[in-house]
Design a protein around this motif. Structure first.
Motif, PDB file in Angstrom:
ATOM      1  N   PHE A  44      52.707  64.510  88.712  1.00 44.36           N
ATOM      2  CA  PHE A  44      52.017  63.572  89.596  1.00 44.36           C
ATOM      3  C   PHE A  44      52.946  62.519  90.188  1.00 44.36           C
ATOM      4  N   ASN A  45      54.248  62.776  90.151  1.00 45.55           N
ATOM      5  CA  ASN A  45      55.143  62.113  91.086  1.00 45.55           C
ATOM      6  C   ASN A  45      54.961  62.721  92.475  1.00 45.55           C
ATOM      7  N   TRP A  46      54.379  63.927  92.539  1.00 44.39           N
ATOM      8  CA  TRP A  46      54.256  64.659  93.800  1.00 44.39           C
ATOM      9  C   TRP A  46      52.803  64.880  94.185  1.00 44.39           C
ATOM     10  N   PHE A  47      51.990  65.334  93.265  1.00 44.18           N
ATOM     11  CA  PHE A  47      50.571  65.486  93.542  1.00 44.18           C
ATOM     12  C   PHE A  47      49.897  64.113  93.554  1.00 44.18           C
ATOM     13  N   SER A  48      48.884  63.985  94.380  1.00 43.60           N
ATOM     14  CA  SER A  48      48.099  62.751  94.407  1.00 43.60           C
ATOM     15  C   SER A  48      47.059  62.795  93.296  1.00 43.60           C
ATOM     16  N   GLN A  49      47.013  61.731  92.505  1.00 45.38           N
ATOM     17  CA  GLN A  49      46.044  61.669  91.428  1.00 45.38           C
ATOM     18  C   GLN A  49      44.613  61.575  91.959  1.00 45.38           C
ATOM     19  N   THR A  50      44.437  60.987  93.126  1.00 45.46           N
ATOM     20  CA  THR A  50      43.091  60.742  93.651  1.00 45.46           C
ATOM     21  C   THR A  50      42.656  61.761  94.696  1.00 45.46           C
ATOM     22  N   ALA A  51      43.605  62.379  95.398  1.00 45.54           N
ATOM     23  CA  ALA A  51      43.236  63.256  96.507  1.00 45.54           C
ATOM     24  C   ALA A  51      43.446  64.739  96.232  1.00 45.54           C
ATOM     25  N   ASP A  52      44.198  65.091  95.183  1.00 47.07           N
ATOM     26  CA  ASP A  52      44.597  66.488  94.991  1.00 47.07           C
ATOM     27  C   ASP A  52      43.890  67.194  93.840  1.00 47.07           C
ATOM     28  N   ALA A  53      42.804  66.649  93.335  1.00 48.32           N
ATOM     29  CA  ALA A  53      42.135  67.280  92.187  1.00 48.32           C
ATOM     30  C   ALA A  53      41.670  68.697  92.527  1.00 48.32           C
ATOM     31  N   GLY A  54      41.096  68.884  93.710  1.00 44.19           N
ATOM     32  CA  GLY A  54      40.659  70.219  94.106  1.00 44.19           C
ATOM     33  C   GLY A  54      41.824  71.180  94.256  1.00 44.19           C
ATOM     34  N   LYS A  55      42.923  70.687  94.811  1.00 47.79           N
ATOM     35  CA  LYS A  55      44.121  71.511  94.979  1.00 47.79           C
ATOM     36  C   LYS A  55      44.665  71.943  93.628  1.00 47.79           C
ATOM     37  N   VAL A  56      44.681  71.022  92.668  1.00 52.11           N
ATOM     38  CA  VAL A  56      45.152  71.348  91.323  1.00 52.11           C
ATOM     39  C   VAL A  56      44.296  72.457  90.715  1.00 52.11           C
ATOM     40  N   GLY A  57      42.977  72.334  90.840  1.00 46.78           N
ATOM     41  CA  GLY A  57      42.089  73.357  90.304  1.00 46.78           C
ATOM     42  C   GLY A  57      42.294  74.715  90.950  1.00 46.78           C
ATOM     43  N   THR A  58      42.531  74.723  92.258  1.00 43.75           N
ATOM     44  CA  THR A  58      42.762  75.981  92.977  1.00 43.75           C
ATOM     45  C   THR A  58      44.037  76.668  92.510  1.00 43.75           C
ATOM     46  N   ILE A  59      45.101  75.896  92.280  1.00 37.37           N
ATOM     47  CA  ILE A  59      46.360  76.475  91.799  1.00 37.37           C
ATOM     48  C   ILE A  59      46.174  77.052  90.392  1.00 37.37           C
ATOM     49  N   ILE A  60      45.433  76.337  89.548  1.00 35.52           N
ATOM     50  CA  ILE A  60      45.153  76.848  88.204  1.00 35.52           C
ATOM     51  C   ILE A  60      44.450  78.204  88.296  1.00 35.52           C
ATOM     52  N   LYS A  61      43.446  78.296  89.154  1.00 31.72           N
ATOM     53  CA  LYS A  61      42.684  79.537  89.324  1.00 31.72           C
ATOM     54  C   LYS A  61      43.584  80.675  89.797  1.00 31.72           C
ATOM     55  N   GLN A  62      44.554  80.361  90.648  1.00 29.13           N
ATOM     56  CA  GLN A  62      45.441  81.378  91.211  1.00 29.13           C
ATOM     57  C   GLN A  62      46.237  82.112  90.134  1.00 29.13           C
ATOM     58  N   TYR A  63      46.638  81.389  89.073  1.00 31.90           N
ATOM     59  CA  TYR A  63      47.501  81.986  88.054  1.00 31.90           C
ATOM     60  C   TYR A  63      46.793  82.244  86.721  1.00 31.90           C
ATOM     61  N   ALA A  64      45.528  81.909  86.627  1.00 29.21           N
ATOM     62  CA  ALA A  64      44.822  81.996  85.350  1.00 29.21           C
ATOM     63  C   ALA A  64      44.737  83.414  84.801  1.00 29.21           C
ATOM     64  N   SER A  65      44.683  84.411  85.658  1.00 29.62           N
ATOM     65  CA  SER A  65      44.534  85.791  85.201  1.00 29.62           C
ATOM     66  C   SER A  65      45.865  86.483  84.922  1.00 29.62           C
ATOM     67  N   GLU A  66      46.964  85.790  85.121  1.00 30.15           N
ATOM     68  CA  GLU A  66      48.274  86.388  84.834  1.00 30.15           C
ATOM     69  C   GLU A  66      48.391  86.673  83.333  1.00 30.15           C
ATOM     70  N   PRO A  67      48.967  87.836  82.958  1.00 32.32           N
ATOM     71  CA  PRO A  67      49.051  88.188  81.536  1.00 32.32           C
ATOM     72  C   PRO A  67      49.784  87.158  80.682  1.00 32.32           C
ATOM     73  N   ALA A  68      50.758  86.453  81.254  1.00 35.35           N
ATOM     74  CA  ALA A  68      51.561  85.508  80.475  1.00 35.35           C
ATOM     75  C   ALA A  68      50.937  84.122  80.383  1.00 35.35           C
ATOM     76  N   GLN A  69      49.789  83.894  81.020  1.00 34.94           N
ATOM     77  CA  GLN A  69      49.166  82.572  80.984  1.00 34.94           C
ATOM     78  C   GLN A  69      48.765  82.219  79.550  1.00 34.94           C
ATOM     79  N   LEU A  70      49.206  81.055  79.086  1.00 35.83           N
ATOM     80  CA  LEU A  70      48.830  80.588  77.753  1.00 35.83           C
ATOM     81  C   LEU A  70      47.350  80.248  77.729  1.00 35.83           C
TER      82      LEU A  70
END
Length: 645
Positions: free
Chosen positions: A110-136
């Motif tokens: 969050f030196n780069w992402f906005s804490q107040t404006a990017d919450a939806g963007k953060v969730g979308t990125i999580i969804k993009q990689y969530a199904s990868e086999p190596a995801q913890l």
């Protein structure tokens, strides 16, 4: 927690570890990773994606994955910003992790992402990689973390991701009620305001542990472990910063603390942040140069990773002591004494090029006085032996018991030679590739650490891409953008006392003192351990600074500040009193030794007592008597005080 604090200050020791990672174990097939149980103990390592934009395939990550897995690291925390190369690099990292039996997870910076404006963007990125086999995953939940971000709208993140998340961000203790766990980033002793302790303000790492554990109320805690902190960016970049945290014995101390604390998760800070000098991964790991090559070139840290290996195994097994199956000597030190004067040629003597106010200082880094002029040694021995150190012409010998033990000696100018002996046999011996010098390397103050080991590890030079900015801003013309250490140090073969291929027995050499009058002569004997928290530490009541996030100017891939603990947490007056040194850790000739310690098999707030003390070494480093001890050291030695138990 009191026992943990007590034990920490028993350990006034340090060392360095075997640079070469052993054979890579067989790996599970692609996609064989399984979700972790809620109670699994896991070790993570923070990986900076911001400096690996030049990687061209998943195979560029393979060596990192294999090295990390070999020492017991379970997952990389992939620190990401908003750069346009992030998606490509994440795809490579996830693919490599799956192929090599590793896990990874996203850590939003969050030196780069906005804490107040990017919450939806953060969730979308999580969804993009969530199904990868190596995801913890923890159970069925996707593991996600961060650097900072307390004001992030958590419910928006969860909604945008559209799946169960295990959110364990680097929020401050006051903000953790809304998440599933939390990472404490503050892995270094500090003044409560993102700088080294000063003016009586000393916030320990244990203070942070206690604040987080209390606030989490039973939810998982990610405890930080870091070996070092030194950064020295000048006006040649837009993210100028110049400070250190006290790091002398930190790697050894903190791993020992972890065995006592037993957190559910541990995060190593970091794998590859060369800019802040806390990298434990190889210099040769492909990366671009943010200007850190000025102090990272010829300064490998691989040995720190190998030193951690038995501690990681012990942590996962719930053991308070480590198991050693191979003789190793690990050592580290800075390349110059802190008294050196580099002001005439240092890159930070002018105005800074930008960055966070309060992080930039002219000349010697802020906090330099908290660094000890010492060589730190860790012995990992299958059976007892004698460890011999020549730092310049300061020669010291230690009786090292079997197991993991640490020592420190005063640094001397010149060659640094180390040996392990048993009886008449020389088991290991070698000379470090890096001298301690009274010359300012590249004309600058370099407070990074050189880490070496016996047996010596494989060469670990910076790649060409990691040297591109080495000469930017330098005021000397004698520093070239290329590695200069050579390829190996001479090491004796085990059991023979000779160099491989030679019949000549190695003799210990004596090196000359510096003839530079600007460097004070270094005393070779100390009658007492150095002052400070080795015997006790009192913290005066001090409010901690309010949370702060540094929005670093674009171009800085590293963290410019560490978020402090919140103002709602106060530090109370605490007196840390060490335990007595276990008998097995005593040495017979300790007068020139700064300190000796070991990991005891059990931990108690009351230890020792009922002994006949015939030498001060038997009570080092506490220098106090336990109840029942009988003092029989002849005059002029004064009878010490009783320990505060």
């Amino acid at each position: 927690m009191a026992a943990l604090a007590n034990y920490r200050y028993l350990l006034t020791v340090a060392g360095l570890l075997f640079s070469h990672i052993g054979a890579i174990p067989s790996l599970p097939p692609h996609g064989a990773l399984t979700p972790r149980a809620d109670t699994d103990r896991l070790v993570f390592c923070h990986f900076m994606v911001g400096i690996v934009s030049d990687r061209s395939s998943a195979s560029d990550y393979d060596n990192d994955m294999q090295r990390a897995k070999a020492v017991g690291i379970d997952a990389f925390a992939l620190n990401i910003g908003t750069d346009d190369f992030v998606d490509k690099q994440l795809s490579f990292a996830y693919e490599s992790a799956s192929s090599n039996g590793m896990s990874v997870f996203l850590s939003f910076d969050f030196n780069w992402f906005s804490q107040t404006a990017d919450a939806g963007k953060v969730g979308t990125i999580i969804k993009q990689y969530a199904s990868e086999p190596a995801q913890l995953k923890v159970g069925s939940k996707i593991f996600v973390s961060s650097f900072a971000g307390d004001e992030l709208e958590i419910e928006t993140v969860r909604s945008a991701a559209g799946m169960d998340l295990f959110l364990a961000p680097n929020f401050q203790p006051a903000s953790v009620a809304k998440v599933d766990g939390a990472l404490n980033w503050m892995a270094w002793p500090n003044d409560g305001n993102n700088k080294a302790p000063k003016n009586g303000n000393n916030v320990t790492i244990e203070d942070g542990d206690q604040a987080y554990i209390s606030a989490l109320s039973g939810k998982p805690y990610i405890a930080p472990v870091s070996p070092w902190f030194s950064t020295h960016f000048g006006p040649e970049v837009s993210y100028s910063k110049n400070f250190v945290f006290p790091s002398n014995l930190l790697w050894w101390q903190r791993w020992t603390d972890i065995l006592i604390l037993e957190p559910q998760y541990v995060e190593i800070i970091t794998w590859n942040d060369y800019g802040e000098s806390h990298y434990v991964g190889p210099l040769s790991s492909p990366h671009t140069d943010d200007g850190a090559s000025k102090w990272a070139n010829d300064m490998p840290h691989d040995g720190w990773l190998e030193m951690a290996k038995p501690f990681i195994s012990a942590y996962k097994a719930g053991s308070k002591s480590v198991s050693v199956d191979e003789d190793k000597i690990i050592y580290w030190y800075r390349p110059n004494p802190k008294s050196i004067n580099c002001d005439p040629t240092d890159t930070t003597m002018g105005p800074g090029g930008g960055g966070s106010p309060g992080n930039y200082y002219n000349g010697k880094p802020d906090g330099a006085e908290t660094m000890d002029d010492s060589v730190f040694i860790v012995s990992l021995l299958k059976e007892a032996g004698v460890v011999r150190i020549n730092s310049g012409d300061n020669e010291q010998t230690f009786d090292a018991p079997a197991g993991a033990h640490a020592f420190a000696v005063e640094m001397g100018i010149g060659k640094q030679t180390f040996a392990l002996e048993r009886g008449s046999e020389t088991i290991l011996q070698g000379t470090s590739l890096k001298d301690i010098s009274n010359t300012c390397l590249c004309g600058i103050y370099n407070f990074n650490a050189y880490v070496g080991s016996l047996p010596a590890g494989a060469p670990d030079p910076l790649p060409d891409s990691g040297l591109k900015k080495l000469t930017d801003g330098l005021h000397v013309a004698t520093c070239e953008a290329k590695p200069s250490l050579g390829t190996s140090s001479k090491v004796v073969s085990a059991k023979t006392g000779s160099y491989p291929g030679s019949s000549n027995v190695i003799k210990t050499t004596t090196n000359s003192k510096s003839d530079d009058p600007s460097i004070p002569a270094i005393s070779h004997t100390l009658s007492t351990p150095p002052s400070g928290p080795a015997s006790s530490l009192t913290i005066s009541p001090t409010p901690l600074a309010a949370p702060e996030v540094n929005h670093t100017p674009p171009g800085d891939p590293s963290h410019a500040v560490v978020p402090p603990l919140p103002s709602t947490v106060s530090v109370t007056k605490i007196k840390y009193t060490p335990l007595s040194v276990p008998t097995a850790a005593s040495i017979s000739n300790p007068s020139p030794v700064l300190a000796v310690a070991s990991v005891p098999p059990v931990h108690s707030s009351k230890r020792g007592g009922g002994r006949t003390i015939t030498a001060s070494s038997q009570i080092a480093p506490t220098n106090c008597l336990m109840p029942g001890d009988v003092w029989q050291v002849p005059p002029p030695a004064d009878t010490p005080d009783k320990c505060d138990v």
